[in-house]
Write a protein that holds these residues in place. Structure first.
Motif, PDB file in Angstrom:
ATOM      1  N   ALA A  17       0.810  -1.227   0.000  1.00 18.57           N
ATOM      2  CA  ALA A  17       0.000   0.000   0.000  1.00 18.57           C
ATOM      3  C   ALA A  17       0.836   1.267   0.000  1.00 18.57           C
ATOM      4  N   SER A  18       2.159   1.141  -0.110  1.00 22.53           N
ATOM      5  CA  SER A  18       3.018   2.329  -0.065  1.00 22.53           C
ATOM      6  C   SER A  18       4.329   2.030  -0.780  1.00 22.53           C
ATOM      7  N   GLY A  19       4.990   3.081  -1.219  1.00 28.66           N
ATOM      8  CA  GLY A  19       6.363   2.973  -1.719  1.00 28.66           C
ATOM      9  C   GLY A  19       6.573   1.875  -2.755  1.00 28.66           C
ATOM     10  N   ALA A  38      -1.532  -6.421   0.666  1.00 32.35           N
ATOM     11  CA  ALA A  38      -1.646  -6.779   2.087  1.00 32.35           C
ATOM     12  C   ALA A  38      -0.772  -5.814   2.870  1.00 32.35           C
ATOM     13  N   ASP A  39      -1.367  -5.068   3.767  1.00 34.69           N
ATOM     14  CA  ASP A  39      -0.584  -4.044   4.460  1.00 34.69           C
ATOM     15  C   ASP A  39      -1.106  -3.858   5.882  1.00 34.69           C
ATOM     16  N   LEU A  40      -0.180  -3.454   6.726  1.00 34.73           N
ATOM     17  CA  LEU A  40      -0.495  -3.210   8.139  1.00 34.73           C
ATOM     18  C   LEU A  40      -1.405  -2.000   8.312  1.00 34.73           C
ATOM     19  N   ASP A  43      -4.503   3.503   6.740  1.00 29.27           N
ATOM     20  CA  ASP A  43      -4.394   4.772   6.000  1.00 29.27           C
ATOM     21  C   ASP A  43      -3.662   4.565   4.678  1.00 29.27           C
ATOM     22  N   HIS A  44      -2.621   3.719   4.692  1.00 26.90           N
ATOM     23  CA  HIS A  44      -1.905   3.439   3.442  1.00 26.90           C
ATOM     24  C   HIS A  44      -2.817   2.692   2.461  1.00 26.90           C
ATOM     25  N   ILE A  45      -3.604   1.753   2.989  1.00 27.12           N
ATOM     26  CA  ILE A  45      -4.492   0.974   2.113  1.00 27.12           C
ATOM     27  C   ILE A  45      -5.513   1.892   1.445  1.00 27.12           C
ATOM     28  N   ILE A 160      20.897  -3.673  12.812  1.00 31.29           N
ATOM     29  CA  ILE A 160      19.746  -4.584  12.855  1.00 31.29           C
ATOM     30  C   ILE A 160      19.094  -4.650  11.472  1.00 31.29           C
ATOM     31  N   TYR A 161      18.970  -3.494  10.853  1.00 30.49           N
ATOM     32  CA  TYR A 161      18.391  -3.447   9.502  1.00 30.49           C
ATOM     33  C   TYR A 161      19.221  -4.302   8.542  1.00 30.49           C
ATOM     34  N   ALA A 162      20.537  -4.054   8.542  1.00 31.61           N
ATOM     35  CA  ALA A 162      21.411  -4.766   7.595  1.00 31.61           C
ATOM     36  C   ALA A 162      21.381  -6.273   7.844  1.00 31.61           C
ATOM     37  N   LYS A 195      11.936   6.425  -3.509  1.00 30.14           N
ATOM     38  CA  LYS A 195      10.949   7.308  -2.864  1.00 30.14           C
ATOM     39  C   LYS A 195       9.884   6.458  -2.169  1.00 30.14           C
ATOM     40  N   SER A 196       9.704   6.680  -0.875  1.00 30.29           N
ATOM     41  CA  SER A 196       8.735   5.866  -0.123  1.00 30.29           C
ATOM     42  C   SER A 196       8.479   6.510   1.234  1.00 30.29           C
ATOM     43  N   ASN A 197       7.752   5.790   2.066  1.00 30.36           N
ATOM     44  CA  ASN A 197       7.479   6.266   3.435  1.00 30.36           C
ATOM     45  C   ASN A 197       8.277   5.468   4.468  1.00 30.36           C
TER      46      ASN A 197
END
Ligand code: NAI
Length: 284
Positions: A17-19, A38-40, A43-45, A160-162, A195-197
């Motif tokens: 629903a985003s990015g 499928a999104d959490l 508002d994005h949906i 943690i991300y990596a 470009k994303s959120n």
């Protein structure tokens, strides 16, 4: 059977629903697929569905609210896809969170949040959907979004991300040959700046993992980050992903700007590796 075209195929796109996920969803719809976003985030949906409304593909898109870290909810979503569409053909494990913060401040809440969504959500996708994708016998494809962060030594605050993204990458590489035997293709999406959120990680963190987080300050700062003008458009990534699915590419890489860092990391591992004679002695 690998995917040869998108007409009549059903795709399930997490974080759709985003990015990047929305960019992928748009391209797959344009090419004739039915897409379930499928999104959490409700508002994005709502915003995503509004972007399809009135367009030629609007009937081909639907959405459901799903937290990819919930195994029960994921199993229910998969059962619904089986009932509604006779199972899905394409799974895009794209939902992810861009958390960052100083490692000495990280608590288990931060580890659980980062690893829970970024690798746990991907595993839940494989476990929930593989049985139906194999059983329907049409073949299929699974794309999982890692990051170029998985391929370089990242600057501070992104451990943690990596690590969570490296896990996505190695898991997908390792399962690809087994799944090929079942007619399921596997691709890993390795994006650079898009470009994303993604800076809104704080809004995607469940209440129980906010309590005790050591990253509150960093996440607040991240939420104020401005999306760069020169970053890639998500639809361009969507086009790359569509091509990657048709070609069953293992790696779909959006940018070449970190190539020197990628090379440096690989070279450092090779430089630390003993000669082949050494391992031959051990009978490998
Ligand atoms: P985004 O924040 O715009 O989109 C991600 C979507 O995932 C959001 O709609 C969010 O609501 C959803 N989401 C978050 N947690 C979820 C959960 N537990 N269950 C279901 N949905 C959830 O961010 P973006 O950038 O489009 O991110 C997509 C993927 O791309 C992520 O895996 C991210 O790590 C990865 N990525 C993004 C890069 C970028 O520069 N934007 C670079 C490299 C990787």
């Amino acid at each position: 059977m690998h995917i040869k075209d998108f007409a009549g195929k059903t795709a399930f796109v997490t974080g759709g629903a985003s990015g990047i996920g929305l960019g992928i969803a748009k391209v797959l719809v344009e090419r004739g697929a039915r897409v379930v976003i499928a999104d959490l985030r409700a508002d994005h949906i709502e915003n995503a569905l509004a972007q399809f409304a009135g367009g030629t593909g609007s009937n081909a898109v639907s959405a459901l609210q799903l937290d990819v870290t919930s195994r029960d909810a994921y199993a229910e979503a998969a059962a619904k896809m089986q009932a509604d569409f006779g199972g899905i053909d394409i799974l895009v494990n794209n939902a992810g969170v861009g958390l960052e913060g100083p490692i000495l401040k990280a608590t288990y809440a931060d580890y659980d949040f980062g690893f829970g969504v970024n690798i746990g959500g991907v595993i839940n996708g494989f476990v929930s959907f593989l049985p139906q994708m194999i059983a329907h016998g049409r073949g299929g494809h699974i794309v999982s979004t890692a990051s170029l962060a998985a391929e370089v030594v990242m600057p501070p605050h992104l451990a943690i991300y990596a690590a969570s993204k490296a896990a996505v990458c190695h898991y997908c590489e390792a399962v690809k040959p087994e799944l090929a035997e079942q007619g399921i293709g596997v691709s890993i999406l390795l994006p650079g700046p898009i470009k994303s959120n993604i800076h809104q990680a704080i809004q995607n963190r469940p209440e129980h993992l906010r309590a005790g987080s050591g990253f509150a300050e960093s996440e607040q700062k991240l939420s104020e980050r401005v999306v760069g003008d020169t970053w890639m458009e998500p639809e361009e990534v969507g086009e790359m992903v569509a091509r990657g699915i048709l070609e069953n590419s293992t790696y779909i890489v959006t940018h070449g700007i970190f190539k020197d860092w990628q090379r440096a990391r690989s070279q450092a591992v090779l430089d630390a590796t003993p000669d082949v004679e050494n391992s031959a002695v051990r009978g490998i």
